[in-house]
Design an enzyme around this catalytic site. Structure first.
Site, PDB file in Angstrom:
ATOM      1  N   GLN A  74      19.519  -4.868   5.724  1.00 55.08           N
ATOM      2  CA  GLN A  74      20.311  -3.829   5.081  1.00 55.08           C
ATOM      3  C   GLN A  74      20.298  -4.124   3.580  1.00 55.08           C
ATOM      4  O   GLN A  74      21.064  -4.956   3.093  1.00 55.08           O
ATOM      5  CB  GLN A  74      21.732  -3.830   5.633  1.00 55.08           C
ATOM      6  N   GLY A  90      30.160   3.610   8.594  1.00 52.80           N
ATOM      7  CA  GLY A  90      28.841   3.066   8.858  1.00 52.80           C
ATOM      8  C   GLY A  90      27.874   3.237   7.703  1.00 52.80           C
ATOM      9  O   GLY A  90      28.101   4.009   6.762  1.00 52.80           O
ATOM     10  N   HIS A  91      26.752   2.510   7.800  1.00 55.26           N
ATOM     11  CA  HIS A  91      25.790   2.464   6.705  1.00 55.26           C
ATOM     12  C   HIS A  91      25.201   3.827   6.384  1.00 55.26           C
ATOM     13  O   HIS A  91      24.952   4.646   7.253  1.00 55.26           O
ATOM     14  CB  HIS A  91      24.679   1.442   6.992  1.00 55.26           C
ATOM     15  N   ASN A  92      25.013   4.043   5.078  1.00 53.25           N
ATOM     16  CA  ASN A  92      24.417   5.256   4.531  1.00 53.25           C
ATOM     17  C   ASN A  92      25.243   6.521   4.776  1.00 53.25           C
ATOM     18  O   ASN A  92      24.736   7.642   4.638  1.00 53.25           O
ATOM     19  CB  ASN A  92      22.988   5.468   5.038  1.00 53.25           C
TER      20      ASN A  92
END
Length: 332
Positions: free
Chosen positions: A201, A242-244
């Protein structure tokens, strides 16, 4: 102890005084618990009935309140009692924890970090290489800010919070205890030989200005680029982003709700407690997701959804009413 006359309080609220009292106000309190020297509020006509049993000498009320305050009691009528009461709370707010010196000697600050004028750093905090802290930032004890982060002016970061490397936040943010900004996103892929393989990540987190992040909330860094929270977002305790994911301006998320990866929220989206949003979903401007709902597909702007899976709120309420009737009939 702070105390104010009704006239002094109304100088701040700029409302209309109805009634009169000679009693000095020493604190705000909810109606049923208020003492004689305390002020409460009535933000909805349905709560008028509780005024008569309350001991409060004063209340901030909406302009449409129809009752009278009574003998030696007073109302301050305003357009929005909830917003006005926030001003009253500011009047009586106790001071925040004190710093005897601006930079505690046990704080570890890398030589390459840039510390703005008036910034305070508490005991046991760590400020890593090339970090930039703006003016009048407050870092309470035992905060970790890792390499190359930037923190805007007037931001407050409470004890136990971690801001991981290369993350950025704007001015006037509040990060509550034990929040984590920029932990790795949850990225794994199965491999026949190695089991679950971790996907690096390599992105970061970018917070706008006036963002508030609740205690024990986690905002994961992007896999490729940034997880973004726009100006004015308010995120409650115990939330997962969460990511993005990309949140527009002035979004609100209530406790224990969560966004999976790559969720997009428009401006002014409201998400109720314990609601969950699946990955790669887009929720349009001004949409409302009811508490406990599960969103599995895109939501149009202005929509209100309820249920699991989430559907239009009116349809959900009709379905629940029908189910309730069927259950009641089956018991006959």
């Amino acid at each position: 102890m702070k105390s104010y006359s009704i006239q002094e309080i109304n100088e701040v609220l700029k409302g209309t005084i109805v009634g009169d009292t000679s009693i000095k106000i020493t604190a705000p309190e909810q109606l049923e618990l208020a003492k004689t020297s305390e002020i409460s509020f009535i933000g909805n006509k349905k709560y008028e009935k509780f005024w008569y049993a309350s001991k409060a000498s004063a209340a901030v009320v909406n302009e449409d309140i129809s009752i009278e305050p009574g003998e030696n009691r007073v109302f301050i009528k305003v357009k929005n009692a909830d917003l006005a009461m926030s001003q009253v709370l500011e009047l009586f707010a106790p001071p925040t924890p004190l710093f005897s010196i601006n930079i505690h000697p046990t704080a570890i600050i890398d030589a390459t970090a840039v510390i703005g004028v008036g910034t305070r750093i508490g005991a046991g905090s760590y400020i890593g290489p090339k970090v930039q802290l703006g003016e009048n930032v407050t870092i309470y004890p035992n905060v970790t800010i890792l390499d190359e982060c930037t923190i805007g002016k007037n931001t407050v970061i409470w004890s136990g919070a971690v801001v991981r490397e290369r993350c950025h936040m704007g001015n006037d943010c509040i990060i509550h205890p034990n929040a984590t900004i920029g932990a790795d996103g949850f990225g794994f892929r199965p491999d026949p030989q190695r089991g679950l393989v971790k996907i690096p990540q390599i992105g970061n987190v970018v917070l706008g200005s006036n963002v508030e992040i609740g205690a024990n909330t986690c905002v994961d860094r992007g896999k490729f680029s940034s997880t973004i929270l726009g100006d004015g977002c308010k995120i409650d305790n115990l939330i997962q982003i969460g990511h993005n994911s990309n949140l527009g301006r002035f979004c609100i998320m209530a406790g224990q709700s969560g966004l999976a990866g790559s969720v997009t929220l428009g401006n002014g989206v409201m998400i109720g407690g314990s609601a969950s949003i699946t990955d790669h979903v887009t929720i349009g401007d001004g949409a409302i997701i009811g508490g406990g709902s599960g969103v599995t597909k895109d939501v149009s702007a202005g929509a209100t959804l309820l249920g699991y899976p989430a559907i239009d709120a009116r349809d959900a309420l009709r379905q629940w009413a029908i189910l309730k009737r069927l259950v009641n009939e089956s018991k006959k």
